[in-house]
Design an enzyme around this catalytic site. Sequence first.
Site, PDB file in Angstrom:
ATOM      1  CE  LYS A  97      -3.897  -2.255   2.245  1.00  0.00           C
ATOM      2  NZ  LYS A  97      -4.642  -2.559   3.482  1.00  0.00           N
ATOM      3  CG  ASP A 152     -10.074  -0.333   4.753  1.00  0.00           C
ATOM      4  OD1 ASP A 152      -9.727  -0.409   3.552  1.00  0.00           O
ATOM      5  OD2 ASP A 152      -9.345  -0.705   5.693  1.00  0.00           O
ATOM      6  CD  GLN A 186      -3.543  -4.503   6.499  1.00  0.00           C
ATOM      7  OE1 GLN A 186      -3.477  -3.504   5.791  1.00  0.00           O
ATOM      8  NE2 GLN A 186      -4.139  -5.616   6.087  1.00  0.00           N
TER       9      GLN A 186
END
Length: 296
Positions: free
Chosen positions: A52, A119, A96
Amino acid sequence: MAKLIDGKAIAKALRASVTEQATRLSEAGVVPGLAVILVGDDPASEIYVRNKERAASKAGVNAQTIRYDAETAEETLLAKIAELNADTSVDAILVQSPVPGHIDEHKIQEAISPAKDVDGFHPENIGRLYANREGYYPIANTPRGIMTMLAHEGVKLAGKNVVIIGRSILVGRPMFALAQAADATVSLLHRYTPDNLRHELLQQADVVIVATGVAGLVTGADLKAGATVIDVGINRMADGSLVGDVDFASAEPVAGLITPVPGGVGPMTIATLLQTTAELAALHHGVTLEAGWQTI
Ligand code: NAD
């Protein structure tokens, strides 16, 4: 023989479009900021986070990874999230997954400002998606990336029979909402769906999206000829190879379009994360981006 959907190539084009948007933003004095929080030292998470970071910096997104050891207290993370929520140089925040067991993942997801929830896991954003609200809000990147892929391949969902297998909040559930909003008739299957019912529903499906983590769950014998098959699964086999949830060898001769694993959905997820980051930055700083890849 099915046509392969080249996720790598589509993701590359999407990243190029994000890079252009980042350039436009920087002309307006804005650098899109992405904060990634990583707790513990899970090797797979390390790789995801590094990928990422790398993709972000190439696209002109300023990514920072904030690392904590596995014993870090929940309050420490919540305090950091509050700080990032207030930081105007940060447009997008993600934690994460997975986090260590003593941390309440839901509490963490709800602590992130819905306006920076890149997200799309905040219940407010999930609610907007399920209510099919107009306007911009972040949507989980894997299903959104799948919608982009389908649009890129000219697969229209309106009026189609879509079967989704797997009902996680990461993939299956938001995928269900998106496909339904696109006027498909959608079935959402899961681990308690009887095998014979799964087979029957698959036989009628125009579009099949599989996200279970069960290698080879769907085979060519399940599919209707010409179906579009999107394989989200990533399963590492004993010999080190990666396979999806679809048995590619038997499915490929039956399907009309199919994603490979690797090189299908995977690359789309990170590219979509960057896309969402740039869009959030534009929104926060009042910059209008040209609609290019904004398919949804
Ligand atoms: P999860 O474990 O949270 O959910 C799995 C879902 O599959 C559950 O809803 C479960 O009911 C269903 N399921 C399990 N066994 C089943 C069976 N035998 N029949 C029908 N349904 C069954 O998983 P997830 O986070 O949604 O991930 C699923 C897979 O997709 C994993 O392999 C993961 O690595 C992969 N994934 C890939 C990407 C990507 O970018 N390519 C992103 C997210 C997840």
